[in-house]
Design a protein around this motif. Structure first.
Motif, PDB file in Angstrom:
ATOM      1  N   PHE A  49       0.832  -1.205   0.000  1.00 43.96           N
ATOM      2  CA  PHE A  49       0.000   0.000   0.000  1.00 43.96           C
ATOM      3  C   PHE A  49       0.871   1.262   0.000  1.00 43.96           C
ATOM      4  CE2 PHE A  49      -2.603   3.194   2.209  1.00 43.96           C
ATOM      5  CZ  PHE A  49      -3.682   3.240   1.338  1.00 43.96           C
ATOM      6  N   ILE A  50       1.883   1.298   0.850  1.00 41.09           N
ATOM      7  CA  ILE A  50       2.789   2.449   0.914  1.00 41.09           C
ATOM      8  C   ILE A  50       3.530   2.622  -0.408  1.00 41.09           C
ATOM      9  CG2 ILE A  50       4.901   3.326   2.013  1.00 41.09           C
ATOM     10  CD1 ILE A  50       3.839   2.070   4.626  1.00 41.09           C
ATOM     11  N   ALA A  51       4.011   1.528  -0.978  1.00 36.34           N
ATOM     12  CA  ALA A  51       4.725   1.604  -2.251  1.00 36.34           C
ATOM     13  C   ALA A  51       3.804   2.081  -3.377  1.00 36.34           C
ATOM     14  CB  ALA A  51       5.321   0.241  -2.600  1.00 36.34           C
ATOM     15  N   THR A  52       2.534   1.693  -3.333  1.00 39.52           N
ATOM     16  CA  THR A  52       1.596   2.138  -4.359  1.00 39.52           C
ATOM     17  C   THR A  52       1.338   3.636  -4.237  1.00 39.52           C
ATOM     18  OG1 THR A  52       0.581  -0.052  -4.389  1.00 39.52           O
ATOM     19  CG2 THR A  52      -0.686   1.748  -5.349  1.00 39.52           C
ATOM     20  N   ILE A  53       1.230   4.135  -3.016  1.00 40.89           N
ATOM     21  CA  ILE A  53       1.061   5.578  -2.823  1.00 40.89           C
ATOM     22  C   ILE A  53       2.306   6.327  -3.312  1.00 40.89           C
ATOM     23  CG2 ILE A  53       0.883   7.392  -1.064  1.00 40.89           C
ATOM     24  CD1 ILE A  53      -0.944   5.493   0.487  1.00 40.89           C
ATOM     25  N   LEU A  54       3.485   5.784  -3.018  1.00 46.42           N
ATOM     26  CA  LEU A  54       4.718   6.407  -3.505  1.00 46.42           C
ATOM     27  C   LEU A  54       4.810   6.354  -5.024  1.00 46.42           C
ATOM     28  CD1 LEU A  54       7.320   5.186  -0.872  1.00 46.42           C
ATOM     29  CD2 LEU A  54       6.424   7.494  -1.165  1.00 46.42           C
ATOM     30  N   LEU A  55       4.364   5.257  -5.615  1.00 52.54           N
ATOM     31  CA  LEU A  55       4.355   5.143  -7.076  1.00 52.54           C
ATOM     32  C   LEU A  55       3.439   6.195  -7.680  1.00 52.54           C
ATOM     33  CD1 LEU A  55       4.865   3.803  -9.816  1.00 52.54           C
ATOM     34  CD2 LEU A  55       3.157   2.086  -9.202  1.00 52.54           C
ATOM     35  N   TRP A  56       2.252   6.332  -7.120  1.00 54.13           N
ATOM     36  CA  TRP A  56       1.309   7.326  -7.625  1.00 54.13           C
ATOM     37  C   TRP A  56       1.872   8.741  -7.478  1.00 54.13           C
ATOM     38  CZ3 TRP A  56      -1.890  10.662  -4.470  1.00 54.13           C
ATOM     39  CH2 TRP A  56      -2.773  11.431  -5.222  1.00 54.13           C
ATOM     40  N   ASN A  57       2.441   9.029  -6.309  1.00 54.72           N
ATOM     41  CA  ASN A  57       3.007  10.347  -6.061  1.00 54.72           C
ATOM     42  C   ASN A  57       4.221  10.604  -6.963  1.00 54.72           C
ATOM     43  OD1 ASN A  57       3.493  12.814  -4.929  1.00 54.72           O
ATOM     44  ND2 ASN A  57       4.379  12.013  -3.042  1.00 54.72           N
ATOM     45  N   GLY A  58       5.096   9.643  -7.082  1.00 56.21           N
ATOM     46  CA  GLY A  58       6.277   9.801  -7.928  1.00 56.21           C
ATOM     47  C   GLY A  58       5.931   9.948  -9.392  1.00 56.21           C
ATOM     48  N   LYS A  59       4.903   9.222  -9.826  1.00 60.87           N
ATOM     49  CA  LYS A  59       4.457   9.317 -11.217  1.00 60.87           C
ATOM     50  C   LYS A  59       3.797  10.665 -11.470  1.00 60.87           C
ATOM     51  CE  LYS A  59       1.412   6.980 -14.485  1.00 60.87           C
ATOM     52  NZ  LYS A  59       0.819   8.209 -14.905  1.00 60.87           N
ATOM     53  N   ALA A  60       2.992  11.137 -10.527  1.00 61.18           N
ATOM     54  CA  ALA A  60       2.296  12.411 -10.698  1.00 61.18           C
ATOM     55  C   ALA A  60       3.264  13.591 -10.693  1.00 61.18           C
ATOM     56  CB  ALA A  60       1.257  12.588  -9.591  1.00 61.18           C
ATOM     57  N   LYS A  61       4.267  13.539  -9.822  1.00 65.83           N
ATOM     58  CA  LYS A  61       5.214  14.655  -9.716  1.00 65.83           C
ATOM     59  C   LYS A  61       6.458  14.444 -10.566  1.00 65.83           C
ATOM     60  CE  LYS A  61       3.509  16.053  -5.342  1.00 65.83           C
ATOM     61  NZ  LYS A  61       3.710  16.776  -4.145  1.00 65.83           N
ATOM     62  N   GLY A  62       6.618  13.248 -11.119  1.00 66.17           N
ATOM     63  CA  GLY A  62       7.774  12.971 -11.946  1.00 66.17           C
ATOM     64  C   GLY A  62       9.067  12.878 -11.167  1.00 66.17           C
ATOM     65  N   ASN A  63       9.016  12.389  -9.940  1.00 66.49           N
ATOM     66  CA  ASN A  63      10.176  12.328  -9.068  1.00 66.49           C
ATOM     67  C   ASN A  63      10.795  10.932  -9.122  1.00 66.49           C
ATOM     68  OD1 ASN A  63      12.040  12.503  -7.046  1.00 66.49           O
ATOM     69  ND2 ASN A  63      10.649  13.439  -5.570  1.00 66.49           N
ATOM     70  N   LYS A  64      12.013  10.854  -9.659  1.00 63.49           N
ATOM     71  CA  LYS A  64      12.684   9.558  -9.784  1.00 63.49           C
ATOM     72  C   LYS A  64      13.050   8.959  -8.432  1.00 63.49           C
ATOM     73  CE  LYS A  64      14.795   9.329 -14.287  1.00 63.49           C
ATOM     74  NZ  LYS A  64      16.033   9.062 -15.010  1.00 63.49           N
ATOM     75  N   THR A  65      13.428   9.777  -7.481  1.00 66.34           N
ATOM     76  CA  THR A  65      13.820   9.276  -6.166  1.00 66.34           C
ATOM     77  C   THR A  65      12.656   8.557  -5.496  1.00 66.34           C
ATOM     78  OG1 THR A  65      15.356  11.120  -5.967  1.00 66.34           O
ATOM     79  CG2 THR A  65      14.825   9.921  -3.961  1.00 66.34           C
ATOM     80  N   THR A  66      11.474   9.147  -5.581  1.00 63.12           N
ATOM     81  CA  THR A  66      10.288   8.517  -5.003  1.00 63.12           C
ATOM     82  C   THR A  66       9.982   7.201  -5.700  1.00 63.12           C
ATOM     83  OG1 THR A  66       9.417  10.712  -4.519  1.00 63.12           O
ATOM     84  CG2 THR A  66       7.862   8.899  -4.419  1.00 63.12           C
ATOM     85  N   LEU A  67      10.185   7.151  -7.001  1.00 64.91           N
ATOM     86  CA  LEU A  67       9.927   5.916  -7.741  1.00 64.91           C
ATOM     87  C   LEU A  67      10.936   4.822  -7.374  1.00 64.91           C
ATOM     88  CD1 LEU A  67       9.000   7.462 -11.191  1.00 64.91           C
ATOM     89  CD2 LEU A  67       7.468   6.345  -9.572  1.00 64.91           C
ATOM     90  N   TYR A  68      12.187   5.194  -7.171  1.00 63.32           N
ATOM     91  CA  TYR A  68      13.180   4.209  -6.734  1.00 63.32           C
ATOM     92  C   TYR A  68      12.842   3.672  -5.344  1.00 63.32           C
ATOM     93  CZ  TYR A  68      16.370   5.171 -10.613  1.00 63.32           C
ATOM     94  OH  TYR A  68      16.935   5.278 -11.853  1.00 63.32           O
ATOM     95  N   ILE A  69      12.396   4.546  -4.464  1.00 67.02           N
ATOM     96  CA  ILE A  69      11.995   4.104  -3.121  1.00 67.02           C
ATOM     97  C   ILE A  69      10.796   3.171  -3.216  1.00 67.02           C
ATOM     98  CG2 ILE A  69      11.067   4.888  -0.904  1.00 67.02           C
ATOM     99  CD1 ILE A  69      12.796   7.423  -1.276  1.00 67.02           C
ATOM    100  N   ALA A  70       9.835   3.501  -4.095  1.00 73.38           N
ATOM    101  CA  ALA A  70       8.670   2.632  -4.291  1.00 73.38           C
ATOM    102  C   ALA A  70       9.103   1.253  -4.787  1.00 73.38           C
ATOM    103  CB  ALA A  70       7.687   3.263  -5.269  1.00 73.38           C
TER     104      ALA A  70
END
Length: 111
Positions: A49-70
């Motif tokens: 669930f946390i990784a999915t929220i990070l994926l959504w947030n990283g995809k929406a903001k275009g943040n690679k760091t958040t996507l790597y953490i996800a």
């Protein structure tokens, strides 16, 4: 670092949401056994669930760091899925984690 809108990341987000909905439906369908289900898969579900929220947030903001953490949390969710005989709970975090990693690495800034 920013990442552009990616079809791979969109597919990963869709698969993650579908898996979470299926898990929630399974919890509601189990009735009294839901507590045992959550006992064995609680950490897995929370991480996913946390990784999915990070994926959504990283995809929406275009943040690679958040996507790597996800992607890293999806791999941890794969590990936390419990018994190796429950293959059905190991496949989605692995597939989504690999898709997130590929989608993040393949796309350069501004594409």
């Amino acid at each position: 670092m920013r990442v552009g809108n990616s079809v791979i990341l969109s597919i990963a987000l869709f698969l993650a949401i579908v898996y979470l909905v299926l898990l929630l439906l399974a919890v509601f369908a189990l009735g009294a056994w839901a507590i045992a289900f959550l006992y064995f898969l609680g950490v897995h579900i929370i991480c996913f669930f946390i990784a999915t929220i990070l994926l959504w947030n990283g995809k929406a903001k275009g943040n690679k760091t958040t996507l790597y953490i996800a992607a890293a949390i999806y791999v941890f969710s794969f590990i936390a899925a419990g018994d190796p005989d429950w293959v059905i709970n190991h496949i989605p975090p692995l597939v989504v984690g690999v898709l997130v990693l590929i989608g993040t690495v393949l796309f350069k800034n501004g594409e």
